[in-house]
Design a protein around this motif. Structure first.
Motif, PDB file in Angstrom:
ATOM      1  N   ALA A  85      -2.978  -1.928  -7.762  1.00 56.49           N
ATOM      2  CA  ALA A  85      -1.679  -1.619  -8.075  1.00 56.49           C
ATOM      3  C   ALA A  85      -0.690  -1.045  -6.907  1.00 56.49           C
ATOM      4  O   ALA A  85       0.285  -1.288  -6.482  1.00 56.49           O
ATOM      5  N   ALA A  86      -1.558  -0.050  -6.254  1.00 55.09           N
ATOM      6  CA  ALA A  86      -0.968   0.573  -5.024  1.00 55.09           C
ATOM      7  C   ALA A  86      -0.395  -0.664  -3.799  1.00 55.09           C
ATOM      8  O   ALA A  86       0.528  -0.465  -3.099  1.00 55.09           O
ATOM      9  N   LEU A  87      -1.578  -1.384  -3.714  1.00 56.83           N
ATOM     10  CA  LEU A  87      -1.057  -2.405  -2.622  1.00 56.83           C
ATOM     11  C   LEU A  87       0.150  -3.179  -2.783  1.00 56.83           C
ATOM     12  O   LEU A  87       1.168  -3.726  -2.053  1.00 56.83           O
ATOM     13  N   LYS A  88       0.617  -3.670  -4.216  1.00 55.59           N
ATOM     14  CA  LYS A  88       1.954  -4.090  -4.501  1.00 55.59           C
ATOM     15  C   LYS A  88       2.964  -3.302  -4.261  1.00 55.59           C
ATOM     16  O   LYS A  88       3.998  -3.886  -3.733  1.00 55.59           O
ATOM     17  N   SER A  89       2.846  -1.790  -4.453  1.00 55.96           N
ATOM     18  CA  SER A  89       3.896  -1.077  -4.200  1.00 55.96           C
ATOM     19  C   SER A  89       4.269  -0.617  -2.662  1.00 55.96           C
ATOM     20  O   SER A  89       5.126  -0.477  -2.284  1.00 55.96           O
ATOM     21  N   ALA A  90       3.077  -0.518  -2.246  1.00 52.22           N
ATOM     22  CA  ALA A  90       2.833   0.237  -0.863  1.00 52.22           C
ATOM     23  C   ALA A  90       2.887  -1.072   0.153  1.00 52.22           C
ATOM     24  O   ALA A  90       3.331  -0.654   1.570  1.00 52.22           O
ATOM     25  N   GLY A  91       2.626  -2.268   0.087  1.00 47.17           N
ATOM     26  CA  GLY A  91       2.566  -3.118   0.933  1.00 47.17           C
ATOM     27  C   GLY A  91       1.216  -3.507   1.266  1.00 47.17           C
ATOM     28  O   GLY A  91       0.288  -2.687   1.546  1.00 47.17           O
ATOM     29  N   GLU A  92       0.873  -4.758   1.912  1.00 48.33           N
ATOM     30  CA  GLU A  92      -0.489  -5.126   2.385  1.00 48.33           C
ATOM     31  C   GLU A  92      -0.932  -4.610   3.524  1.00 48.33           C
ATOM     32  O   GLU A  92      -2.208  -4.378   3.667  1.00 48.33           O
ATOM     33  N   ASP A  93       0.087  -4.074   4.396  1.00 42.90           N
ATOM     34  CA  ASP A  93      -0.129  -3.371   5.626  1.00 42.90           C
ATOM     35  C   ASP A  93      -0.266  -1.851   5.573  1.00 42.90           C
ATOM     36  O   ASP A  93      -0.419  -0.960   6.608  1.00 42.90           O
ATOM     37  N   ALA A  94      -0.408  -1.233   4.309  1.00 44.20           N
ATOM     38  CA  ALA A  94      -0.318   0.150   4.220  1.00 44.20           C
ATOM     39  C   ALA A  94      -1.615   0.811   4.459  1.00 44.20           C
ATOM     40  O   ALA A  94      -2.822   0.054   4.490  1.00 44.20           O
ATOM     41  N   ASP A  95      -1.638   2.096   5.377  1.00 46.92           N
ATOM     42  CA  ASP A  95      -2.937   2.525   5.572  1.00 46.92           C
ATOM     43  C   ASP A  95      -3.698   3.306   4.408  1.00 46.92           C
ATOM     44  O   ASP A  95      -2.978   3.401   3.263  1.00 46.92           O
ATOM     45  N   ALA A  96      -4.845   3.799   4.681  1.00 41.46           N
ATOM     46  CA  ALA A  96      -5.592   4.532   3.483  1.00 41.46           C
ATOM     47  C   ALA A  96      -4.906   5.458   2.994  1.00 41.46           C
ATOM     48  O   ALA A  96      -4.812   5.837   1.809  1.00 41.46           O
ATOM     49  N   SER A  97      -4.305   6.454   3.513  1.00 45.29           N
ATOM     50  CA  SER A  97      -3.731   7.507   3.034  1.00 45.29           C
ATOM     51  C   SER A  97      -2.419   7.363   2.057  1.00 45.29           C
ATOM     52  O   SER A  97      -2.421   7.684   1.120  1.00 45.29           O
ATOM     53  N   LYS A  98      -1.953   6.192   2.522  1.00 41.25           N
ATOM     54  CA  LYS A  98      -0.606   5.582   1.676  1.00 41.25           C
ATOM     55  C   LYS A  98      -1.145   5.046   0.345  1.00 41.25           C
ATOM     56  O   LYS A  98      -0.687   5.375  -0.732  1.00 41.25           O
ATOM     57  N   LEU A  99      -2.213   4.359   0.600  1.00 46.34           N
ATOM     58  CA  LEU A  99      -2.940   3.649  -0.604  1.00 46.34           C
ATOM     59  C   LEU A  99      -3.393   4.693  -1.551  1.00 46.34           C
ATOM     60  O   LEU A  99      -3.339   4.583  -2.832  1.00 46.34           O
ATOM     61  N   ILE A 100      -4.088   5.567  -0.953  1.00 43.17           N
ATOM     62  CA  ILE A 100      -4.441   6.856  -1.791  1.00 43.17           C
ATOM     63  C   ILE A 100      -3.476   7.402  -2.665  1.00 43.17           C
ATOM     64  O   ILE A 100      -3.507   7.525  -3.976  1.00 43.17           O
ATOM     65  N   ARG A 101      -2.276   7.692  -1.955  1.00 42.43           N
ATOM     66  CA  ARG A 101      -1.118   8.277  -2.512  1.00 42.43           C
ATOM     67  C   ARG A 101      -0.436   7.575  -3.452  1.00 42.43           C
ATOM     68  O   ARG A 101      -0.308   8.115  -4.828  1.00 42.43           O
ATOM     69  N   PHE A 102      -0.373   6.340  -3.462  1.00 44.79           N
ATOM     70  CA  PHE A 102       0.385   5.634  -4.319  1.00 44.79           C
ATOM     71  C   PHE A 102      -0.668   5.251  -5.605  1.00 44.79           C
ATOM     72  O   PHE A 102      -0.605   5.102  -6.771  1.00 44.79           O
ATOM     73  N   GLY A 103      -2.163   5.096  -5.281  1.00 44.31           N
ATOM     74  CA  GLY A 103      -2.950   4.984  -6.157  1.00 44.31           C
ATOM     75  C   GLY A 103      -3.200   6.271  -7.129  1.00 44.31           C
ATOM     76  O   GLY A 103      -3.127   5.974  -8.482  1.00 44.31           O
ATOM     77  N   LEU A 104      -3.046   7.386  -6.743  1.00 49.90           N
ATOM     78  CA  LEU A 104      -3.071   8.559  -7.420  1.00 49.90           C
ATOM     79  C   LEU A 104      -1.626   8.584  -8.352  1.00 49.90           C
ATOM     80  O   LEU A 104      -1.925   9.077  -9.847  1.00 49.90           O
ATOM     81  N   LYS A 105      -0.478   8.283  -7.993  1.00 50.13           N
ATOM     82  CA  LYS A 105       0.766   7.766  -8.784  1.00 50.13           C
ATOM     83  C   LYS A 105       0.440   6.986  -9.987  1.00 50.13           C
ATOM     84  O   LYS A 105       0.623   6.989 -11.098  1.00 50.13           O
TER      85      LYS A 105
END
Length: 206
Positions: A182-202
């Protein structure tokens, strides 16, 4: 061959039910998940049936959905050591989407939670059905590809790292993978791990 029963639920027992179809009572052996989803006796019911015929036995197996019946067939015909009893035990423990996820993630421990399913049998389930799981993922079809990549160890590093971080926080691998998907959809396919973690926690906080 009987493929479906539509009638009145007559009786529910520990591992089977009886469906009355125009005065004829059919005994259908079911998973505990299917039995739990049945209506009260006397109410209308529909079961999808797999007819099992041997020289000394004719038995009906009933399922609440076509997808559950398909998984029963897959387990019975593709995995050595899995008969009707073991297949029903697996489907009693895991819904079709959960089973597809476990296979995609190569989660042997999840499959071996089923009564009577040891590590060796669970490993065979995961190995023999890994290429078939995506076609029978049901509600998990949107994330099954990512989970297969994780299970095979070929997912991009940011995704792997983000899932590992969420697992370390106490989430199951399946839940963590869903959140990162789900985080990939909002953060973008090129997001780094920290961004994916942040969006994933949301996503997990919703």
């Amino acid at each position: 061959m009987i493929g479906k029963l539509k009638g009145t639920l007559d009786e529910v027992d520990e591992d089977f039910c009886i469906v009355d179809v125009h005065g004829v009572g059919y005994v259908a052996h079911c998973s505990t998940r299917t039995l739990a989803a049945l209506p009260a006796p006397g109410e209308a019911v529909v079961l999808f049936i797999e007819t099992y015929v041997r020289e000394d036995m004719l038995r009906l197996y009933g399922f609440q959905s076509v997808l559950e019946r398909e998984w029963f067939r897959l387990l019975m015909s593709n995995v050595q050591g899995v008969g009707a009893k073991v297949a029903l035990a697996i489907l009693s423990t895991l819904a079709p989407a959960d089973l597809a996820n476990a296979i995609a993630l190569r989660d042997i421990a999840m499959v071996s939670r089923a009564p009577g399913v040891g590590k060796k049998v669970a490993e065979r389930v995961v190995t023999e059905l890994k290429n078939k799981a995506p076609a029978y993922a049901g509600t998990a079809s949107g994330t099954i590809g990512l989970k297969q990549e994780l299970g095979e160890g070929v997912a991009p590093a940011p995704i792997t790292d983000a899932v590992s971080a969420l697992v370390n926080l106490g989430y199951s691998r399946d839940t963590a993978a869903n959140a990162v998907a789900a985080a990939l959809k909002s953060a973008g396919e090129d997001a780094d791990a920290s961004k994916l973690i942040r969006f994933g926690l949301k996503e997990l906080a919703r």
